[in-house]
Write a protein that holds these residues in place. Structure first.
Motif, PDB file in Angstrom:
ATOM      1  N   TYR A  30       0.843  -1.197   0.000  1.00 11.60           N
ATOM      2  CA  TYR A  30       0.000   0.000   0.000  1.00 11.60           C
ATOM      3  C   TYR A  30       0.878   1.247   0.000  1.00 11.60           C
ATOM      4  O   TYR A  30       2.023   1.214   0.440  1.00 11.60           O
ATOM      5  CB  TYR A  30      -0.896   0.063   1.246  1.00 11.60           C
ATOM      6  CG  TYR A  30      -1.823  -1.110   1.417  1.00 11.60           C
ATOM      7  CD1 TYR A  30      -2.886  -1.324   0.536  1.00 11.60           C
ATOM      8  CD2 TYR A  30      -1.651  -1.996   2.463  1.00 11.60           C
ATOM      9  CE1 TYR A  30      -3.729  -2.397   0.705  1.00 11.60           C
ATOM     10  CE2 TYR A  30      -2.501  -3.074   2.644  1.00 11.60           C
ATOM     11  CZ  TYR A  30      -3.538  -3.262   1.759  1.00 11.60           C
ATOM     12  OH  TYR A  30      -4.369  -4.329   1.922  1.00 11.60           O
ATOM     13  N   LYS A  43      -5.098   9.064   1.905  1.00 10.22           N
ATOM     14  CA  LYS A  43      -5.652   7.895   1.220  1.00 10.22           C
ATOM     15  C   LYS A  43      -4.664   6.747   1.321  1.00 10.22           C
ATOM     16  O   LYS A  43      -3.469   6.944   1.148  1.00 10.22           O
ATOM     17  CB  LYS A  43      -5.906   8.191  -0.249  1.00 10.22           C
ATOM     18  CG  LYS A  43      -6.964   9.232  -0.525  1.00 10.22           C
ATOM     19  CD  LYS A  43      -7.193   9.401  -2.005  1.00 10.22           C
ATOM     20  CE  LYS A  43      -6.021  10.160  -2.602  1.00 10.22           C
ATOM     21  NZ  LYS A  43      -6.186  10.524  -3.994  1.00 10.22           N
ATOM     22  N   THR A  45      -3.859   3.552  -0.720  1.00  9.40           N
ATOM     23  CA  THR A  45      -4.152   2.967  -2.023  1.00  9.40           C
ATOM     24  C   THR A  45      -3.318   1.709  -2.231  1.00  9.40           C
ATOM     25  O   THR A  45      -2.222   1.582  -1.684  1.00  9.40           O
ATOM     26  CB  THR A  45      -3.860   3.962  -3.171  1.00  9.40           C
ATOM     27  OG1 THR A  45      -2.495   4.352  -3.110  1.00  9.40           O
ATOM     28  CG2 THR A  45      -4.735   5.193  -3.063  1.00  9.40           C
ATOM     29  N   ASP A  46      -3.849   0.801  -3.034  1.00 11.22           N
ATOM     30  CA  ASP A  46      -3.057  -0.373  -3.400  1.00 11.22           C
ATOM     31  C   ASP A  46      -2.143   0.007  -4.557  1.00 11.22           C
ATOM     32  O   ASP A  46      -2.148   1.148  -5.026  1.00 11.22           O
ATOM     33  CB  ASP A  46      -3.947  -1.578  -3.710  1.00 11.22           C
ATOM     34  CG  ASP A  46      -4.870  -1.359  -4.903  1.00 11.22           C
ATOM     35  OD1 ASP A  46      -4.684  -0.390  -5.669  1.00 11.22           O
ATOM     36  OD2 ASP A  46      -5.799  -2.170  -5.077  1.00 11.22           O
ATOM     37  N   GLY A  49      -3.530   1.687  -7.687  1.00 11.08           N
ATOM     38  CA  GLY A  49      -4.101   3.021  -7.568  1.00 11.08           C
ATOM     39  C   GLY A  49      -5.512   3.049  -7.022  1.00 11.08           C
ATOM     40  O   GLY A  49      -6.127   4.113  -6.975  1.00 11.08           O
ATOM     41  N   ASN A  50      -6.047   1.904  -6.618  1.00 14.42           N
ATOM     42  CA  ASN A  50      -7.392   1.858  -6.038  1.00 14.42           C
ATOM     43  C   ASN A  50      -7.359   2.352  -4.595  1.00 14.42           C
ATOM     44  O   ASN A  50      -6.539   1.896  -3.797  1.00 14.42           O
ATOM     45  CB  ASN A  50      -7.939   0.425  -6.050  1.00 14.42           C
ATOM     46  CG  ASN A  50      -8.003  -0.134  -7.445  1.00 14.42           C
ATOM     47  OD1 ASN A  50      -8.412   0.538  -8.385  1.00 14.42           O
ATOM     48  ND2 ASN A  50      -7.570  -1.377  -7.602  1.00 14.42           N
ATOM     49  N   VAL A  51      -8.245   3.284  -4.269  1.00 18.55           N
ATOM     50  CA  VAL A  51      -8.331   3.793  -2.907  1.00 18.55           C
ATOM     51  C   VAL A  51      -9.007   2.734  -2.041  1.00 18.55           C
ATOM     52  O   VAL A  51     -10.137   2.346  -2.292  1.00 18.55           O
ATOM     53  CB  VAL A  51      -9.105   5.125  -2.849  1.00 18.55           C
ATOM     54  CG1 VAL A  51      -9.259   5.588  -1.414  1.00 18.55           C
ATOM     55  CG2 VAL A  51      -8.412   6.183  -3.687  1.00 18.55           C
ATOM     56  N   ILE A  52      -8.290   2.267  -1.027  1.00 21.10           N
ATOM     57  CA  ILE A  52      -8.797   1.229  -0.142  1.00 21.10           C
ATOM     58  C   ILE A  52      -9.440   1.858   1.090  1.00 21.10           C
ATOM     59  O   ILE A  52     -10.535   1.476   1.498  1.00 21.10           O
ATOM     60  CB  ILE A  52      -7.658   0.277   0.294  1.00 21.10           C
ATOM     61  CG1 ILE A  52      -6.905  -0.271  -0.911  1.00 21.10           C
ATOM     62  CG2 ILE A  52      -8.189  -0.829   1.187  1.00 21.10           C
ATOM     63  CD1 ILE A  52      -7.713  -1.117  -1.841  1.00 21.10           C
ATOM     64  N   LYS A  54      -9.909   5.760   3.361  1.00 17.74           N
ATOM     65  CA  LYS A  54      -9.752   7.214   3.423  1.00 17.74           C
ATOM     66  C   LYS A  54      -9.641   7.628   4.883  1.00 17.74           C
ATOM     67  O   LYS A  54     -10.355   7.110   5.745  1.00 17.74           O
ATOM     68  CB  LYS A  54     -10.959   7.914   2.798  1.00 17.74           C
ATOM     69  CG  LYS A  54     -11.104   7.676   1.312  1.00 17.74           C
ATOM     70  CD  LYS A  54     -12.329   8.381   0.785  1.00 17.74           C
ATOM     71  CE  LYS A  54     -12.522   8.074  -0.693  1.00 17.74           C
ATOM     72  NZ  LYS A  54     -13.727   8.722  -1.231  1.00 17.74           N
TER      73      LYS A  54
END
Length: 164
Positions: A30, A43, A45-46, A49-52, A54
């Motif tokens: 991450y 944020k 993110t993985d 680029g996906n926000v896991i 917040k």
């Protein structure tokens, strides 16, 4: 019950970078960033680029308060950085913290005092930072976000001596 081991390291490679999180094989898992120079919105993110998760800093006087959102779940995490007391509170989840929070060595416990996670200083050769051991994959993101909040707050509130 499996233990998930993560390593958290401070990242200053760019203006918005805050932390890099590695798995137990020392591979990046991450990235923690902020929206700009401020620390109001973070944020996790993985690598795709996906926000896991917040993390939003809440404007409370004399306290460091964070709202942590993962999917549809939200909790509040409050840190009181008073000199005589290291108090941490959770709202929205039945956890509490034991240990020396601002030295970044602590345990996250459930209401029945069962261990959820523990953070200690890491001397692994792959990362200079902190080791976070999480007892259940279900709690990974909230434990990670809590550790990020503690590490960020401890870094901000501890002045460092510099030669001039």
């Amino acid at each position: 019950m499996i233990t998930l081991k993560l390593y958290i390291s401070r990242d200053i490679s760019s203006v918005t970078s805050r932390f890099v999180v590695y798995d137990e094989l020392c591979k990046e898992k991450y990235i923690v960033t902020s929206s700009n120079k401020s620390l109001e919105k973070l944020k996790i993110t993985d690598l795709d680029g996906n926000v896991i998760t917040k993390i939003n800093r809440l404007p409370l006087p004399l306290l460091n308060a964070y709202s942590i959102t993962n999917g549809k779940k939200n909790i509040k995490f409050i840190l009181n950085p008073a000199k005589n007391a290291e108090n941490c509170y959770y709202y929205g989840i039945s956890w509490h913290i034991r240990g020396r929070v601002f030295t970044k060595s602590f345990d996250i416990l459930d209401v029945d005092n069962s261990l959820i996670a523990t953070q200690i200083r890491s001397f692994e050769k792959c990362v200079d930072g902190y080791e976070l051991n999480i007892k259940s994959e279900e709690f990974e993101q909230f434990c990670l976000a809590s550790a990020v909040c503690v590490n960020l707050t401890a870094s901000i509130n501890n002045p460092a001596l510099q030669t001039v």
